[in-house]
Design an enzyme around this catalytic site. Structure first.
Site, PDB file in Angstrom:
ATOM      1  N   LEU A   1       0.853  -1.188   0.000  1.00 43.54           N
ATOM      2  CA  LEU A   1       0.000   0.000   0.000  1.00 43.54           C
ATOM      3  C   LEU A   1       0.889   1.238   0.000  1.00 43.54           C
ATOM      4  O   LEU A   1       1.628   1.471   0.956  1.00 43.54           O
ATOM      5  CB  LEU A   1      -0.874  -0.019   1.261  1.00 43.54           C
ATOM      6  N   HIS A   2       0.835   2.006  -1.084  1.00 38.80           N
ATOM      7  CA  HIS A   2       1.703   3.182  -1.141  1.00 38.80           C
ATOM      8  C   HIS A   2       1.108   4.361  -1.905  1.00 38.80           C
ATOM      9  O   HIS A   2       1.627   5.460  -1.841  1.00 38.80           O
ATOM     10  CB  HIS A   2       3.031   2.817  -1.808  1.00 38.80           C
ATOM     11  N   ARG A   3       0.017   4.138  -2.629  1.00 40.28           N
ATOM     12  CA  ARG A   3      -0.503   5.171  -3.519  1.00 40.28           C
ATOM     13  C   ARG A   3      -1.035   6.350  -2.697  1.00 40.28           C
ATOM     14  O   ARG A   3      -1.798   6.151  -1.747  1.00 40.28           O
ATOM     15  CB  ARG A   3      -1.607   4.564  -4.384  1.00 40.28           C
ATOM     16  N   PRO A   4      -0.649   7.580  -3.064  1.00 41.76           N
ATOM     17  CA  PRO A   4      -1.078   8.756  -2.289  1.00 41.76           C
ATOM     18  C   PRO A   4      -2.580   8.817  -2.035  1.00 41.76           C
ATOM     19  O   PRO A   4      -3.012   9.204  -0.950  1.00 41.76           O
ATOM     20  CB  PRO A   4      -0.611   9.932  -3.165  1.00 41.76           C
TER      21      PRO A   4
ATOM     22  N   ASP B   1      -2.215  -1.852  -4.004  1.00 45.00           N
ATOM     23  CA  ASP B   1      -2.579  -0.761  -4.907  1.00 45.00           C
ATOM     24  C   ASP B   1      -1.476  -0.550  -5.941  1.00 45.00           C
ATOM     25  O   ASP B   1      -1.442   0.457  -6.627  1.00 45.00           O
ATOM     26  CB  ASP B   1      -2.898   0.534  -4.138  1.00 45.00           C
TER      27      ASP B   1
END
Length: 363
Positions: A209-212, A284
């Site tokens: 999980l990393h998407r802004p 993501d």
């Protein structure tokens, strides 16, 4: 002899250029150099990282990470222009959709150097994603388009690209997956620090999980972690956590459930050893959607759209957004053994880089 510059800005980019570099090594008609823009600092990118990929260390390292999108893109453009002035290639090969892809494409095109885009034609049609803008602009000025899936061909045709420049070759990321998997299978299990976790948990899920859009807003991140915590009551989860995500969890005071094991970011081989045997991947990321499809691992993508639709239409992926209800319904299907088996997309056979090389060398 054709002079080529292979561009990479982040660790996933190197996994995409590696099969191309290995393919180039098999011919004496190409002289190539590898340029690392330094867009992302990654402590896992040591000499061993390049050795695992079967490629040499970069010939150039710009070290241009940090800053806003504009600052980062500008730094790369200025430094790449200087490289091209003293070591001018005949062709610049860019991959994916990061800022480095955009920056180096623009510089090359303005210097009248041909540009080849690997992973061309992918579209999410979501202009709130920086990557979508990078993809669209890069494709608008490229000379050669190397496409991973049929929808990419459709998109490029709609955008008026000439048929002679568009080539459906398969996916270099899958080339690299098979290459690394063959190496992993020969390595003893004790090589990997996640082996202990796998021994303790015969069934588990993995999370990235990393998407802004998922991690920068407190309410959204709280809702996602709440959903993951609910899942962890049935299936333990292991979560190699991105620095941005960890920082926001701490800032917002959000604590994942005890059955979610947080780890530092993992090397490619370490993570592959983990997710290939998982019950489900919750992500993501773009790349993991494709890799799970290639190996038949169920994947739930925490996004409303994907630029990789073949993973849904033919593969093992499903879009669930951040809706807890939709996530839980699909998770329960996986746990009940009622999940689509999917199939491997056409040309995802480990030979995409060879096709790219043949096309570049074609008279």
């Amino acid at each position: 002899m054709i002079k080529i510059m292979l561009i990479a800005g982040a660790r996933p980019n190197f996994m995409k250029i590696a099969p191309i570099a290995r393919s180039f090594d098999k011919t004496n008609e190409i002289e190539y150099k590898i340029l690392h823009t330094g867009q992302h600092y990654d402590q896992n990118m040591s000499d061993i990282f390049f050795e695992e990929l079967g490629i040499r260390n970069p010939d150039y390292h710009l070290g241009s990470g940090g800053g806003t999108h504009a600052q980062q893109t500008a730094k790369i453009m200025v430094e790449f222009e200087a490289i091209c002035e003293k070591d001018r290639p005949d062709l610049v090969v860019v991959v994916g959709d990061v800022n480095s892809t955009l920056a180096c494409s623009i510089v090359a095109k303005k210097m009248h150097i041909k540009v080849a885009h690997v992973e061309a034609g992918l579209r999410s049609f979501d202009l709130t994603m920086p990557e979508e803008i990078n993809r669209m602009v890069t494709d608008s000025i490229s000379d050669l388009f190397f496409v991973t899936e049929e929808q990419g061909m459709v998109n490029l045709k709609k955008e008026g690209k000439p048929d002679s420049a568009v080539h459906f070759v398969g996916h270099v990321m899958i080339d690299n997956l098979y290459y690394q998997l063959s190496k992993l299978e020969k390595m003893p299990s004790e090589t990997f620090k996640t082996t202990e976790y796998k021994q303790q948990h015969t069934r588990y899920g993995v999370v990235t999980l990393h998407r802004p859009s998922n991690v920068d807003d407190k309410n959204t991140l709280e809702a996602v972690i709440d959903s993951l915590s609910s899942i962890s009551r049935t299936l333990p989860l292991i979560f190699p956590i991105h620095p941005r995500t960890r920082k926001n969890l701490e800032t917002f005071g959000i604590k994942p459930a005890e059955n979610i094991t947080l780890t530092d970011p993992l090397s490619y081989m370490e993570f592959l050893n983990l997710w290939k045997d998982s019950v489900v991947a919750l992500t993501d990321s773009g790349g993991l959607q494709e890799e799970t499809t290639a190996l038949g691992v169920p994947c739930l993508t925490l996004r409303k759209n994907t630029e990789r639709p073949i993973t849904v239409t033919q593969g093992t992926n499903e879009l669930v957004g951040t809706s807890k209800k939709k996530l839980m319904v699909n998770f329960e299907k996986i746990m009940a053994g009622n999940w689509k088996t999917g199939r491997k997309p056409d040309l995802w056979d480990g030979r995409a880089a060879e096709r790219i090389t043949d096309i570049i060398l074609a008279p």
